[in-house]
Design a protein around this motif. Structure first.
Motif, PDB file in Angstrom:
ATOM      1  N   GLY A 294      16.262   4.448  41.950  1.00 13.15           N
ATOM      2  CA  GLY A 294      15.881   4.370  43.356  1.00 13.15           C
ATOM      3  C   GLY A 294      16.091   5.682  44.086  1.00 13.15           C
ATOM      4  N   THR A 295      15.658   5.702  45.333  1.00 13.76           N
ATOM      5  CA  THR A 295      15.744   6.915  46.141  1.00 13.76           C
ATOM      6  C   THR A 295      17.179   7.395  46.296  1.00 13.76           C
ATOM      7  N   GLU A 296      18.099   6.474  46.664  1.00 14.84           N
ATOM      8  CA  GLU A 296      19.492   6.872  46.882  1.00 14.84           C
ATOM      9  C   GLU A 296      20.109   7.460  45.621  1.00 14.84           C
ATOM     10  N   GLY A 297      19.824   6.847  44.461  1.00 18.78           N
ATOM     11  CA  GLY A 297      20.361   7.357  43.213  1.00 18.78           C
ATOM     12  C   GLY A 297      19.848   8.741  42.882  1.00 18.78           C
ATOM     13  N   HIS A 298      18.537   8.969  43.122  1.00 17.06           N
ATOM     14  CA  HIS A 298      17.956  10.280  42.841  1.00 17.06           C
ATOM     15  C   HIS A 298      18.530  11.333  43.785  1.00 17.06           C
ATOM     16  N   VAL A 299      18.673  10.986  45.070  1.00 18.05           N
ATOM     17  CA  VAL A 299      19.267  11.921  46.026  1.00 18.05           C
ATOM     18  C   VAL A 299      20.673  12.315  45.580  1.00 18.05           C
ATOM     19  N   THR A 300      21.467  11.331  45.160  1.00 18.01           N
ATOM     20  CA  THR A 300      22.843  11.615  44.737  1.00 18.01           C
ATOM     21  C   THR A 300      22.866  12.570  43.556  1.00 18.01           C
ATOM     22  N   LEU A 301      21.991  12.354  42.577  1.00 16.55           N
ATOM     23  CA  LEU A 301      21.939  13.243  41.416  1.00 16.55           C
ATOM     24  C   LEU A 301      21.545  14.669  41.814  1.00 16.55           C
ATOM     25  N   LEU A 302      20.561  14.788  42.686  1.00  7.27           N
ATOM     26  CA  LEU A 302      20.099  16.109  43.081  1.00  7.27           C
ATOM     27  C   LEU A 302      21.143  16.846  43.911  1.00  7.27           C
ATOM     28  N   VAL A 303      21.822  16.136  44.800  1.00  4.51           N
ATOM     29  CA  VAL A 303      22.899  16.754  45.579  1.00  4.51           C
ATOM     30  C   VAL A 303      24.036  17.169  44.648  1.00  4.51           C
ATOM     31  N   ALA A 304      24.370  16.312  43.679  1.00  3.63           N
ATOM     32  CA  ALA A 304      25.426  16.640  42.719  1.00  3.63           C
ATOM     33  C   ALA A 304      25.070  17.891  41.925  1.00  3.63           C
ATOM     34  N   ALA A 305      23.831  17.974  41.466  1.00  9.70           N
ATOM     35  CA  ALA A 305      23.398  19.149  40.703  1.00  9.70           C
ATOM     36  C   ALA A 305      23.468  20.417  41.556  1.00  9.70           C
TER      37      ALA A 305
END
Length: 391
Positions: A294-305
Motif C-alpha cells: 500500500g501507499t503508506e508502506g511504500h512511503v515508509t520504505l522510501l523514507v527509510a532508504a
C-alpha cells in the motif's frame, strides 16, 4: 508424542503468550499454554522474572516492560487501528473502575453513566479532563475503549451492537462481565492503593518497582531478566543505549541469552557490532511490520532508504517536501489522495511513527536521525556487468 513434537507445541504456546499476554479459553493456543504451563512458567520466571498464571479460563503472562518511557507502541482501536488518545486512555481506566463494581452483566448505557459519574472526580476536573456523551464523536471514544475490552475478553457481548449506540445513545448493548479476566489485567508488582506518589510517571515507576538485589548472584539475575525482556520486547537492542553494567553483561553473555530465547521461541538472533535484534522468520511476533503493502508502506520504505543513504539529521519539513516529490514520482501507483497538499505531512507522520516503533530512527524535536539498524534498508547503487565477448 516425540520430543520434537513436544518442543514444537511448547514453542507455539510461548509465541502465543508473547503475542497475547492475556489469553482466554476457547482457542488451540490456550489449550497448549495450559498443557505446557509448568515448563513455560519456569522458563519465564528464570529468564525474565515474569509470572505466568494459568487457570481454566485465563492465561496471564505478567510482562513488566524493560522501559517505561517507550511511547511508540500505544493501545489501538481494534477496528480502525488508530492510536489511543489521552482521552481514550482515561475513559478506559474509568470503564475498568465501573466494571470492578458492576454486576455480572452491564449495558453500554449504564457503563457510560458510571464513567460520567467517575469523571466528576475533582482531581480529573482540575486536570482539565471532562466527558460528555451528547455527540457521536464523544461516544466513539467510549466505544473504542469498550471494543478493546471486548478484544481482551474482559467483556462478552450478549445483545446489541456498538454501531447503533454511536448513532443514537438510546440504542443499548448488553455485556457479560468476565471477572477473572478483569482481575488479571493489572501487571503491577504492587497494589496501586499502596503507591503514595501522585505524579503519573512516578506512580508508574512505583507500580513496577522490583526488589533491589543485595547479592552478586541476585544482581546478575536482575541483569539477565532486564536484558532478556528487552530482547523479547524491543525490535533492536543497541549496545550504546545500555547502562554500562547491562552492556558488559550482554556482551559477555549474548550467545547464551540469545540461544535460550531461540530454543523456546524460534526467534533468530541477528548479532551486529552495534547491537542485537531477535528476528522472527515467520513475521508473526510483531505489531509493526516492515515493509507493508500500500501507499503508506511504500512511503515508509522510501523514507527509510533516504535516511539510510544520506548523512546527518533531517528536519521534518525537509522530509515532508521529500514525500511531496515522491508522490509526484509514484502517482501512478499511490492512491490519488496522496497527491493532495496536506497528505504529505500525514504520510510522513505515519512513516516516522512506524520507523520509531521499530527503533530505526531517533527523533529530537523536528530532527530525525537514522539509527544503525536502518542501514539494512539502504539502496545500493546497481552494478552493471559487462557482457563477455565471445571468441
Amino acid at each position: 508424542m516425540t520430543d520434537a513434537e513436544i518442543r514444537t507445541e511448547r514453542r507455539r504456546a510461548a509465541r502465543a503468550l508473547l503475542a497475547q499476554p492475556l489469553m482466554t479459553s476457547g482457542s488451540e493456543e490456550f489449550r497448549l499454554v495450559r498443557k505446557h504451563a509448568g515448563e513455560l512458567a519456569a522458563w519465564f520466571t528464570h529468564e525474565t522474572g515474569w509470572r505466568l498464571l494459568v487457570d481454566t479460563e485465563t492465561a496471564r503472562l505478567y510482562k513488566t516492560p524493560a522501559r517505561l518511557d517507550d511511547t511508540t507502541r500505544p493501545a489501538r482501536a481494534p477496528r480502525t487501528k488508530v492510536a489511543f488518545t489521552r482521552r481514550r486512555y482515561v475513559l478506559l481506566c474509568l470503564a475498568l473502575v465501573v466494571l470492578e463494581r458492576a454486576d455480572a452483566q452491564i449495558t453500554l448505557g449504564r457503563l457510560a453513566e458510571g464513567v460520567l459519574t467517575a469523571a466528576g472526580d475533582p482531581v480529573l476536573s482540575a486536570s482539565g479532563i471532562e466527558f460528555r456523551m451528547d455527540r457521536r464523536e464523544e461516544r466513539s471514544d467510549l466505544v473504542a475503549a469498550v471494543r478493546l475490552l471486548l478484544e481482551w475478553g474482559v467483556l462478552h457481548r450478549v445483545a446489541g451492537d456498538e454501531e447503533a449506540y454511536l448513532s443514537e445513545s438510546s440504542n443499548d448493548v448488553l455485556y457479560d462481565v468476565r471477572r477473572r479476566v478483569l482481575a488479571a489485567l493489572p501487571a503491577a508488582t504492587r497494589g496501586p492503593s499502596t503507591v503514595e506518589a501522585t505524579d503519573p510517571d512516578r506512580r508508574l515507576v512505583e507500580l513496577t518497582r522490583e526488589v533491589a538485589p543485595d547479592t552478586e548472584e541476585l544482581r546478575l539475575r536482575a541483569l539477565r531478566h532486564r536484558l532478556t525482556r528487552r530482547l523479547l520486547d524491543d525490535a533492536v537492542v543497541y549496545y550504546a543505549e545500555l547502562p554500562e553494567d547491562e552492556h558488559t553483561y550482554l556482551v559477555s553473555q549474548r550467545y547464551a541469552i540469545t540461544r535460550r530465547i531461540s530454543e523456546l521461541t524460534g526467534l533468530v538472533a541477528e548479532l551486529r557490532s552495534e547491537g542485537i535484534a531477535m528476528v522472527d522468520p515467520d513475521d508473526e511476533l510483531t505489531d509493526v511490520r516492515m515493509p507493508e503493502q500500500g501507499t503508506e508502506g511504500h512511503v515508509t520504505l522510501l523514507v527509510a532508504a533516504h535516511l539510510a543513504t544520506t548523512d546527518g539529521g533531517h528536519t521534518e519539513p525537509q522530509l515532508v517536501e521529500l514525500v511531496r516529490q515522491l508522490a509526484v514520482q509514484h502517482r501512478a501507483y499511490w492512491r490519488k489522495s496522496a497527491a493532495e497538499p496536506a497528505a504529505a505531512a500525514e504520510l510522513l507522520a505515519q512513516a516516522l511513527g512506524r520507523l520509531a516503533a521499530l527503533d530505526l530512527i531517533a527523533r529530537s524535536g523536528e530532527t530525525v536521525t537514522a539509527k544503525p539498524a536502518l542501514v539494512r534498508y539502504a539502496l545500493a547503487a546497481p552494478t552493471v556487468r559487462k557482457a563477455r565477448s565471445r571468441s
